[in-house]
Design an enzyme around this catalytic site. Structure first.
Site, mmCIF file in Angstrom:
data_model
loop_
_atom_site.group_PDB
_atom_site.id
_atom_site.type_symbol
_atom_site.label_atom_id
_atom_site.label_comp_id
_atom_site.label_asym_id
_atom_site.label_seq_id
_atom_site.Cartn_x
_atom_site.Cartn_y
_atom_site.Cartn_z
ATOM 1 N N GLN A 39 10.174 -6.457 0.131
ATOM 2 C CA GLN A 39 10.994 -5.856 1.202
ATOM 3 C C GLN A 39 11.160 -6.774 2.403
ATOM 4 O O GLN A 39 11.776 -6.380 3.393
ATOM 5 C CB GLN A 39 10.359 -4.533 1.678
ATOM 6 C CG GLN A 39 10.316 -3.435 0.640
ATOM 7 C CD GLN A 39 11.692 -2.862 0.303
ATOM 8 O OE1 GLN A 39 12.698 -3.185 0.927
ATOM 9 N NE2 GLN A 39 11.736 -2.016 -0.703
ATOM 10 N N CYS A 85 7.740 5.604 -4.578
ATOM 11 C CA CYS A 85 6.752 4.850 -5.359
ATOM 12 C C CYS A 85 5.581 4.435 -4.473
ATOM 13 O O CYS A 85 5.021 3.335 -4.639
ATOM 14 C CB CYS A 85 7.366 3.614 -6.035
ATOM 15 S SG CYS A 85 8.647 4.016 -7.198
ATOM 16 N N LYS A 103 17.029 -6.745 -4.693
ATOM 17 C CA LYS A 103 16.959 -6.205 -3.325
ATOM 18 C C LYS A 103 17.582 -7.166 -2.314
ATOM 19 O O LYS A 103 17.661 -6.861 -1.130
ATOM 20 C CB LYS A 103 15.501 -5.923 -2.948
ATOM 21 C CG LYS A 103 14.860 -4.795 -3.749
ATOM 22 C CD LYS A 103 13.491 -4.480 -3.214
ATOM 23 C CE LYS A 103 12.633 -3.683 -4.181
ATOM 24 N NZ LYS A 103 13.036 -2.283 -4.288
ATOM 25 N N ASP A 131 3.093 -9.003 -1.114
ATOM 26 C CA ASP A 131 4.283 -8.398 -1.719
ATOM 27 C C ASP A 131 5.438 -8.590 -0.731
ATOM 28 O O ASP A 131 5.464 -7.958 0.327
ATOM 29 C CB ASP A 131 3.989 -6.914 -1.966
ATOM 30 C CG ASP A 131 5.183 -6.165 -2.530
ATOM 31 O OD1 ASP A 131 6.288 -6.733 -2.557
ATOM 32 O OD2 ASP A 131 4.999 -5.001 -2.930
ATOM 33 N N HIS A 155 3.249 -0.138 -2.406
ATOM 34 C CA HIS A 155 4.092 0.360 -3.500
ATOM 35 C C HIS A 155 3.201 0.444 -4.746
ATOM 36 O O HIS A 155 2.267 -0.347 -4.891
ATOM 37 C CB HIS A 155 5.220 -0.646 -3.718
ATOM 38 C CG HIS A 155 6.280 -0.241 -4.690
ATOM 39 N ND1 HIS A 155 6.111 -0.303 -6.052
ATOM 40 C CD2 HIS A 155 7.533 0.226 -4.493
ATOM 41 C CE1 HIS A 155 7.224 0.089 -6.651
ATOM 42 N NE2 HIS A 155 8.099 0.426 -5.729
#
Ligand SMILES: Cc1ncc(COP(=O)(O)O)c(C=O)c1O
Length: 422
Positions: A216, A379, A239, A213, A136
């Site tokens: 997600q 993104c 999220k 990261d 991202h």
């Protein structure tokens, strides 16, 4: 178009996503076209359960004052609830201690915190930072800025045609001795689940620290950061059924202790004179100004909701939906699917391109059918460049999705193709 195989009303695991919609007031809202909502954009932001919305409202109504500074009951109550959220999140992601959790606004801010604080103190001219082609923009641009400021080098690990991190390319680049490797646990553009433990082991053997990261992955699968052995991790509350404007950086305590502050001002100090200041202990050293007091209480409620379902069940549910969607869309003419086919390596995200139909047109037609999907580069423009496509349409699943959403997705794809190719 009806799916080839019968669609059960509940998933194999007995987790009925359609029944959960009653907990999410957004489903009570009429869509523009008057059709029921098929919300397939949770990778962008999840919907909110009533319990979380009530907790947020309850926080403002009954448990609100500024934290860490009032010597009165209301402030002590708000402080206790704010710190309770930190403990809950620490437990939820497998942190060793709540002192390793820094509340920030979102995953983007968490990554910027590391780039500004750790990066400025530890990256020098000529040093190598590794990112990947799968990231991202939030895990690319802060490193570009840091590299430009410091005269450091930034390289990107390649991704394969199937949408995996290319481990041979990773090994080659790790052999150059990078200071830091940053990569995603789950690609928002492709759905790929990366082999974190293996990549982290290779990076550590090469002497690099690892920033993962987890924006997600935290919402969708059980996570044990201590077991994964990474050094930093970044996530967003919005999220994972929580409010917007709260996220977290997790980092190993000794790293946080050694890092200089990111932003300065109130709350992050232990003492200020006109000549200078001394810093508070971690994590408060990194929480300058008034923090997300009510949002933290909302986040606790979101974690309660997810833990009530069980993260193993959440993952199993989304894996089931992914398998259903992958086989249904894979069987349709003119549909190109991206990312690995193996459900062990793919989260509940299906990113696809329709022959000769732009994803923006797809999303517009879907909207008139009540389907909310994301169309664009997500993104992650380098991913689009890698596959030589301008954009994809992305359907992403969460707890409130069910097989009926996949059926509506395939119907909408077929209708769109008929409209464009009639
Ligand atoms: C993989 C990944 N990382 C980082 C982010 C940035 O999250 P936020 O916009 O909440 O900071 C996103 C958001 O979509 C994402 O998907």
């Amino acid at each position: 178009m009806a799916l080839q195989h019968a669609i059960p009303t509940t998933t194999r695991e007995g987790f009925d996503g359609a029944a959960l919609r009653a907990d999410f007031p957004t489903f009570d809202e009429p869509t523009a076209g008057g059709k029921p909502l098929a919300y397939l954009d949770s990778a962008a932001s999840s919907l909110k359960p009533r319990r979380m919305i009530e907790a947020l409202s309850d926080a403002y109504a009954h448990h609100y004052a500024n934290v860490h500074r009032g010597i009165y009951g209301l402030s002590e109550d708000a402080t206790q609830r704010y710190e309770h959220a930190r403990r809950r999140l620490a437990r939820f992601i497998g942190a060793r201690s709540e002192r390793e959790i820094v509340f920030v606004r979102n995953a983007t801010e968490a990554i910027n915190l590391v780039a500004f604080s750790w990066g400025r103190a530890n990256i020098g001219a000529g040093d190598l930072i590794l990112s990947t082609e799968m990231e991202h923009h939030a895990n690319i641009v802060p490193w570009q800025q840091l590299a430009a400021e410091k005269g450091a080098r930034l390289e990107y690990v390649a991704i394969t045609d199937e949408g995996r991190i290319d481990l041979d390319d990773l090994r080659r680049r790790l052999a150059k001795g990078p200071r830091l490797l940053v990569f995603t646990h789950v690609s928002n553009a492709l759905g790929t689940i990366t082999p974190v433990a293996e990549i982290t082991r290779l990076a550590h053997e090469a002497g690099a620290l690892v920033l993962l990261d987890v924006a997600q992955s935290v919402p969708h699968m059980p996570l044990d950061l201590a077991a994964l052995d990474v050094d930093f991790a970044a996530l967003s509350g919005h999220k994972m059924l929580g409010p917007s404007s709260i996220g977290a950086l997790w980092a190993r305590r000794e790293l946080l202790d050694a890092m200089p502050p990111f932003m300065t001002g109130g709350s992050m100090i232990s003492r200020v004179t006109l000549e200078g200041a001394e810093w508070n202990e971690v994590p408060w050293k990194f929480e300058a100004g008034t923090p997300p007091i009510a949002e933290a209480q909302g986040l606790t409620a979101a974690i309660d909701y997810l833990e009530g379902l069980g993260m193993d069940a959440v993952r199993a549910h989304e894996r089931f939906l992914f398998e259903l969607a992958w086989s249904a869309l894979g069987g349709m003419p003119g549909v190109r699917l991206l990312g690995p086919a193996d459900p062990d390596e793919h989260a509940g995200v299906v990113s696809f391109v329709l022959d000769r139909i732009h994803p923006h047109d797809v999303a517009t037609i879907f909207d008139s059918e009540g389907l909310a999907v994301r169309a664009g580069h997500h993104c992650a423009q380098p991913v689009m460049l890698r596959y030589d496509i301008p954009a994809t349409t992305r359907a992403s699943f969460y707890v409130y999705n069910a097989p009926d959403d996949i059926e509506r997705l395939t119907d909408a794809i077929a209708a769109t193709q008929r409209l464009f190719h009639a």
